[in-house]
Design an enzyme around this catalytic site. Structure first.
Site, mmCIF file in Angstrom:
data_model
loop_
_atom_site.group_PDB
_atom_site.id
_atom_site.type_symbol
_atom_site.label_atom_id
_atom_site.label_comp_id
_atom_site.label_asym_id
_atom_site.label_seq_id
_atom_site.Cartn_x
_atom_site.Cartn_y
_atom_site.Cartn_z
ATOM 1 N N PRO A 3 0.832 -1.217 0.000
ATOM 2 C CG PRO A 3 -0.603 -1.496 1.795
ATOM 3 C CD PRO A 3 0.667 -2.002 1.207
ATOM 4 C CD GLU A 4 3.297 2.727 -4.200
ATOM 5 O OE1 GLU A 4 3.410 3.882 -4.649
ATOM 6 O OE2 GLU A 4 3.628 1.715 -4.834
ATOM 7 N NE ARG B 33 6.089 -12.014 2.801
ATOM 8 C CZ ARG B 33 6.852 -11.528 1.827
ATOM 9 N NH1 ARG B 33 6.322 -11.142 0.697
ATOM 10 N NH2 ARG B 33 8.163 -11.428 1.983
ATOM 11 N NE ARG C 109 18.819 12.270 -2.047
ATOM 12 C CZ ARG C 109 17.828 11.516 -1.603
ATOM 13 N NH1 ARG C 109 16.668 12.061 -1.317
ATOM 14 N NH2 ARG C 109 17.997 10.233 -1.448
#
Ligand code: ZN
Length: 279
Positions: free
Chosen positions: A2-3, A113, A156
């Site tokens: 899930p995001e 899980r 970055r």
């Protein structure tokens, strides 16, 4: 996994049903869920807490209590919250916790899980908790400007895909929505994050929002385990432009979608629309 759109869908379903309710009985049967705290201790602490708001921060569900405490639920890979509108809960070998509310209904937490986590925070601890995890801003809020994204990515060297996954530039983006956003922005997932120009960052910001908003409009993506609290699947998987579509045609140019790895995750992109060295 899930995001943001999946967690937001769960939040929006739960909020009207849970806000104002008191947790009367709490049973946590998974010893991993509350680590390092013992599950019985957390369950006992939660009993009697009245829920004033159900919020979301990144991929966290945040239950705000009248006492000022917060329960932070992170679903990780396969966590799921069920609140059947009618009737009781069916038997489920993957159920890890049940909260009985003062209206008699049950909220169940399921996790195949078992990577999900529940953390009970005392009043005033919330911001420090997120700051300690370097959680970035909310990509759908006003503060997520091109300038803020540019600042977060400056210097970055990590691939942009990895930078989106690590939650520091923006909170709530995972593997699916990172790939979908990079395709929309026409940016190769392996481009060093700090190498993006101002136009690309502006496109990326817009693309992140568009991908997440599409995910929310479709009630999330159900690939395997994700369901909303009523047990319904999302339909975002029908809208994927690149994610999981290796060798299928790019919806923009028809070139077969390619797969690579970025940030340790399978990554899909269009080799024509998303060039590594945009000439
Ligand atoms: Zn293409």
């Amino acid at each position: 996994m899930p995001e943001l759109p999946e967690v937001e869908t769960i939040r929006s379903r739960l909020a009207p049903r849970l806000e104002g309710r008191t947790m009367e009985r709490v049973e946590i049967v998974d010893t991993r869920l509350t680590r390092p705290e013992p599950p019985e201790a957390i369950a006992a602490e939660l009993e009697g807490e009245r829920i004033t708001a159900v919020r979301r921060r990144g991929k966290y569900l945040v239950f705000e209590f009248e006492s000022g405490r917060h329960l932070l639920v992170h679903l990780r890979m396969t966590g799921n919250v069920e609140h059947p509108a009618q009737g009781g809960l069916a038997a489920d070998p993957y159920r890890r916790a049940v909260v009985t509310l003062d209206d008699g209904s049950d909220v169940a937490y399921r996790d195949v899980r078992r990577f999900g986590t529940w953390a009970l925070l005392e009043p005033g601890e919330l911001e420090n908790y997120f700051a300690a995890r370097r959680l970035g801003g909310e990509p759908l809020e006003r503060g997520f400007t091109t300038r803020a994204l540019s600042h977060a990515l400056a210097g970055r060297r990590a691939p942009i895909k990895a930078a989106l996954l690590d939650q520091r530039a923006a909170a709530g983006i995972g593997n699916i929505y990172a790939d979908e956003a990079l395709w929309r922005a026409r940016i190769h997932p392996l481009r060093p994050a700090g190498s993006l120009g101002p136009d690309e960052i502006a496109r990326l910001r817009k693309a992140i929002r568009a991908a997440l908003e599409m995910g929310i409009a479709r009630q999330g993506a159900t690939l395997r385990d994700y369901r909303d609290p009523d047990g319904r699947r999302g339909t975002m998987q029908d809208e994927f432009k690149v994610y999981g579509r290796q060798d299928e045609p790019c919806p923009r140019c028809g070139t077969p979608i390619a797969k690579t790895r970025a940030g340790g995750r399978g990554t899909w992109y269009c080799p024509q629309c998303q060039q590594l060295d945009p000439g």
